[in-house]
Design a protein around this motif. Structure first.
Motif, PDB file in Angstrom:
ATOM      1  N   THR A   1     121.170 -76.687  76.009  1.00  0.00           N
ATOM      2  CA  THR A   1     120.209 -76.085  75.086  1.00  0.00           C
ATOM      3  C   THR A   1     120.921 -75.575  73.836  1.00  0.00           C
ATOM      4  O   THR A   1     122.139 -75.426  73.812  1.00  0.00           O
ATOM      5  CB  THR A   1     119.464 -74.911  75.752  1.00  0.00           C
ATOM      6  N   HIS A   2     120.124 -75.282  72.820  1.00  0.00           N
ATOM      7  CA  HIS A   2     120.652 -74.723  71.575  1.00  0.00           C
ATOM      8  C   HIS A   2     120.707 -73.199  71.692  1.00  0.00           C
ATOM      9  O   HIS A   2     119.956 -72.467  71.054  1.00  0.00           O
ATOM     10  CB  HIS A   2     119.784 -75.161  70.393  1.00  0.00           C
TER      11      HIS A   2
ATOM     12  N   GLY B   1     114.158 -69.668  91.375  1.00  0.00           N
ATOM     13  CA  GLY B   1     115.083 -68.997  90.476  1.00  0.00           C
ATOM     14  C   GLY B   1     115.550 -69.905  89.344  1.00  0.00           C
ATOM     15  O   GLY B   1     116.105 -70.982  89.579  1.00  0.00           O
ATOM     16  N   TRP B   2     115.316 -69.477  88.096  1.00  0.00           N
ATOM     17  CA  TRP B   2     115.738 -70.202  86.898  1.00  0.00           C
ATOM     18  C   TRP B   2     116.836 -69.398  86.220  1.00  0.00           C
ATOM     19  O   TRP B   2     116.745 -68.176  86.138  1.00  0.00           O
ATOM     20  CB  TRP B   2     114.562 -70.394  85.941  1.00  0.00           C
ATOM     21  N   HIS B   3     117.842 -70.090  85.708  1.00  0.00           N
ATOM     22  CA  HIS B   3     119.019 -69.393  85.162  1.00  0.00           C
ATOM     23  C   HIS B   3     119.291 -69.879  83.751  1.00  0.00           C
ATOM     24  O   HIS B   3     119.306 -71.085  83.490  1.00  0.00           O
ATOM     25  CB  HIS B   3     120.238 -69.665  86.049  1.00  0.00           C
ATOM     26  N   VAL B   4     119.529 -68.929  82.830  1.00  0.00           N
ATOM     27  CA  VAL B   4     119.848 -69.256  81.438  1.00  0.00           C
ATOM     28  C   VAL B   4     121.115 -68.510  81.038  1.00  0.00           C
ATOM     29  O   VAL B   4     121.235 -67.302  81.282  1.00  0.00           O
ATOM     30  CB  VAL B   4     118.699 -68.862  80.488  1.00  0.00           C
TER      31      VAL B   4
ATOM     32  N   ALA C   1     113.206 -80.798  77.872  1.00  0.00           N
ATOM     33  CA  ALA C   1     114.231 -80.903  76.826  1.00  0.00           C
ATOM     34  C   ALA C   1     114.149 -82.241  76.112  1.00  0.00           C
ATOM     35  O   ALA C   1     114.204 -82.308  74.878  1.00  0.00           O
ATOM     36  CB  ALA C   1     115.615 -80.703  77.437  1.00  0.00           C
ATOM     37  N   GLU C   2     114.004 -83.304  76.879  1.00  0.00           N
ATOM     38  CA  GLU C   2     113.987 -84.635  76.269  1.00  0.00           C
ATOM     39  C   GLU C   2     112.756 -84.830  75.398  1.00  0.00           C
ATOM     40  O   GLU C   2     112.825 -85.438  74.335  1.00  0.00           O
ATOM     41  CB  GLU C   2     114.056 -85.693  77.376  1.00  0.00           C
ATOM     42  N   TYR C   3     111.623 -84.302  75.829  1.00  0.00           N
ATOM     43  CA  TYR C   3     110.415 -84.416  75.025  1.00  0.00           C
ATOM     44  C   TYR C   3     110.462 -83.502  73.800  1.00  0.00           C
ATOM     45  O   TYR C   3     109.845 -83.780  72.777  1.00  0.00           O
ATOM     46  CB  TYR C   3     109.178 -84.052  75.863  1.00  0.00           C
TER      47      TYR C   3
ATOM     48  N   ALA D   1     120.523 -74.195  80.621  1.00  0.00           N
ATOM     49  CA  ALA D   1     119.387 -73.793  81.440  1.00  0.00           C
ATOM     50  C   ALA D   1     119.471 -74.550  82.764  1.00  0.00           C
ATOM     51  O   ALA D   1     119.770 -75.752  82.783  1.00  0.00           O
ATOM     52  CB  ALA D   1     118.069 -74.105  80.734  1.00  0.00           C
ATOM     53  N   ILE D   2     119.217 -73.829  83.850  1.00  0.00           N
ATOM     54  CA  ILE D   2     119.332 -74.419  85.182  1.00  0.00           C
ATOM     55  C   ILE D   2     118.058 -74.106  85.956  1.00  0.00           C
ATOM     56  O   ILE D   2     117.642 -72.946  86.045  1.00  0.00           O
ATOM     57  CB  ILE D   2     120.556 -73.855  85.936  1.00  0.00           C
TER      58      ILE D   2
END
Length: 467
Positions: free
Chosen positions: A173-174, A300-303, A333-335, A319-320
């Motif tokens: 990610t940016h 659980g999401w991790h940034v 992300a790709e879209y 981002a995970i």
């Protein structure tokens, strides 16, 4: 104030809150309302104009976000002084010029890392990128092309308790803020989703949620972070889809959420089927507890990012997703943006793979710890929340000071810091506290001088009596 209002608002095709905001804005621009003038309470003005209090509150909120008004908890809403160019854009060149030209100017607005060798290493890596295969500069990015960088990120994160992790789980990610937006794009559903945040929290949570047209609901905090009982109370009232947390280093208070509290949050999240979004961007040292991704691998999401350990300039983050949602996150992300630019991805791979980088990160942490020690030595007599590996401190102001007034007084001394109001929800209550970030771009001596100026302010609160 009375002279700018008709007895009732004139008829208008637009929303009434816009008309109220425009009237106040024009009065400020024409000097009919001077700096420091107190506006009527929301209910009083609503009664006078025969409109709802919510309409007036929304107008006040719009003007507060524009910087024309400032709200002080317990006191009311006032016409704000003009912002200095420094505060208008903390990353602008004007801030750097001000610090370079005037020793009194020190920004404590956001952490600024000391250069412990990362600049020369980045330059070296850039030279290697410049000599890379020309195809790197001529083609759209592909998932296979990113695999070496994703593998470098897995190795970079290998000492963190994130649960089972492979390069397929990594989405580039940016920066961390882009990572949060990406996660919200992936998990939020419906026309008006709801996101929960701590009562005092990173403003980027709210901004990212609002971009997704989500409502943001605050949850009461205690010394360990989110109060589980308050979280469950909110979930009984609202169908929230996600809760945002920063358990390792809570921004802005710097508190740490222990393992037992994390387990309580996980239990409630499972009970109400809520996703847990963990922002780990402010952690500079080792993780003290398992991440929410490890504790709740299904939700659980991790940034995280390299902004607080190496440099914020590259705008590189990670981002995970939970293991069964990795494809969904990757598709978002790709879209959205295809992925990082390939030259930037290659630069990051070289940087994270270099054996010198970890030592540089440790040196950065140690150097920033020296600034923390200077801060504690100067301000330790006050109610200060700090840790040696956290690049900011949280100061509860002594009696006599309010956060907004102290921030203005500090700015007059050439010191910019963040008031607690900036971390509270629009309708929330903020304590009389400020966040003081470490600035590794100035010398320790100059930084210490700024801390001593803050101490002098703290020792001498204004003697004012409101009647």
């Amino acid at each position: 104030m009375d002279t700018i209002w008709p007895e009732t608002l004139p008829k208008s095709k637009g929303p009434k809150y816009t008309l109220v905001a425009d009237t106040i804005r024009k009065a400020i621009e024409s000097k009919a309302l001077d700096i420091g003038v107190k506006l009527p309470p929301v209910r009083e003005l609503a009664y006078r104009l025969q409109i709802t209090p919510g309409t007036v509150a929304r107008a006040y909120t719009i003007l507060t976000e524009e910087g024309l008004l400032q709200a002080e908890v317990g006191r009311g809403t006032f016409v704000a002084p003009p912002k200095s160019p420094i505060l208008d854009d903390v990353w602008s060149r004007q801030l750097h010029l001000a610090e370079a030209q005037n020793d009194n100017h020190v920004s404590l607005f956001s952490p600024r890392l000391a250069d412990m060798g990362q600049v020369s290493l980045i330059r070296e890596c850039l030279q290697k990128v410049a000599q890379s295969d020309p195809a790197l500069f001529m083609n759209y990015p592909t998932r296979d092309a990113y695999k070496p960088m994703r593998q470098a990120v897995v190795e970079w994160l290998s000492d963190l308790p994130l649960g089972k992790l492979s390069d397929d789980d990594i989405v580039l990610t940016h920066g961390g803020q882009n990572g949060l937006c990406l996660v919200f794009q992936t998990i939020l559903q419906g026309p008006k989703p709801i996101v929960m945040v701590e009562d005092l929290s990173y403003a980027g949570f709210r901004r990212a949620a609002e971009l997704m047209r989500a409502d943001v609901v605050g949850i009461r905090m205690d010394k360990w972070g989110i109060d589980p009982a308050a979280m469950e109370y909110v979930l009984r009232q609202t169908p929230a889809q996600a809760v945002c947390v920063s358990p390792e280093v809570q921004n802005p208070t710097g508190l740490h959420t222990p393992l037992e509290r994390r387990k309580e949050i996980v239990e409630i999240a499972r009970k109400y089927d809520v996703q847990i979004v963990e922002d780990d961007c402010y952690r500079m040292g080792d993780a003290k507890e398992p991440s929410f991704r490890a504790l709740a691998p299904e939700r659980g999401w991790h940034v995280s990012s390299i902004s607080k350990v190496l440099t914020p300039s590259l705008r590189v983050g990670f981002a995970i997703a939970p293991r069964d949602r990795s494809v969904d996150l990757r598709r978002s992300a790709e879209y959205g943006y295809f992925g990082l630019a390939q030259p930037l991805a290659e630069l990051t791979r070289l940087l994270l793979s270099d054996p010198r980088t970890r030592q540089i990160a440790q040196d950065v942490r140690s150097r920033m710890g020296e600034y923390v020690r200077v801060t504690v030595n100067a301000l330790g007599g006050f109610d200060l929340n700090w840790a040696p590996d956290v690049p900011f401190v949280w100061l509860h102001l002594p009696s006599g000071w309010r956060a907004a007034a102290f921030s203005r007084a500090a700015e007059r001394e050439g010191i910019q810091l963040r008031s607690a109001d900036e971390f509270a929800l629009r309708d929330g209550r903020a304590p009389n506290a400020v966040r003081i970030a470490m600035n590794g771009h100035v010398s320790l001596q100059r930084f210490e001088d700024a801390m001593l100026r803050l101490r002098a302010l703290l020792d001498n609160p204004p003697e004012q009596i409101s009647v």
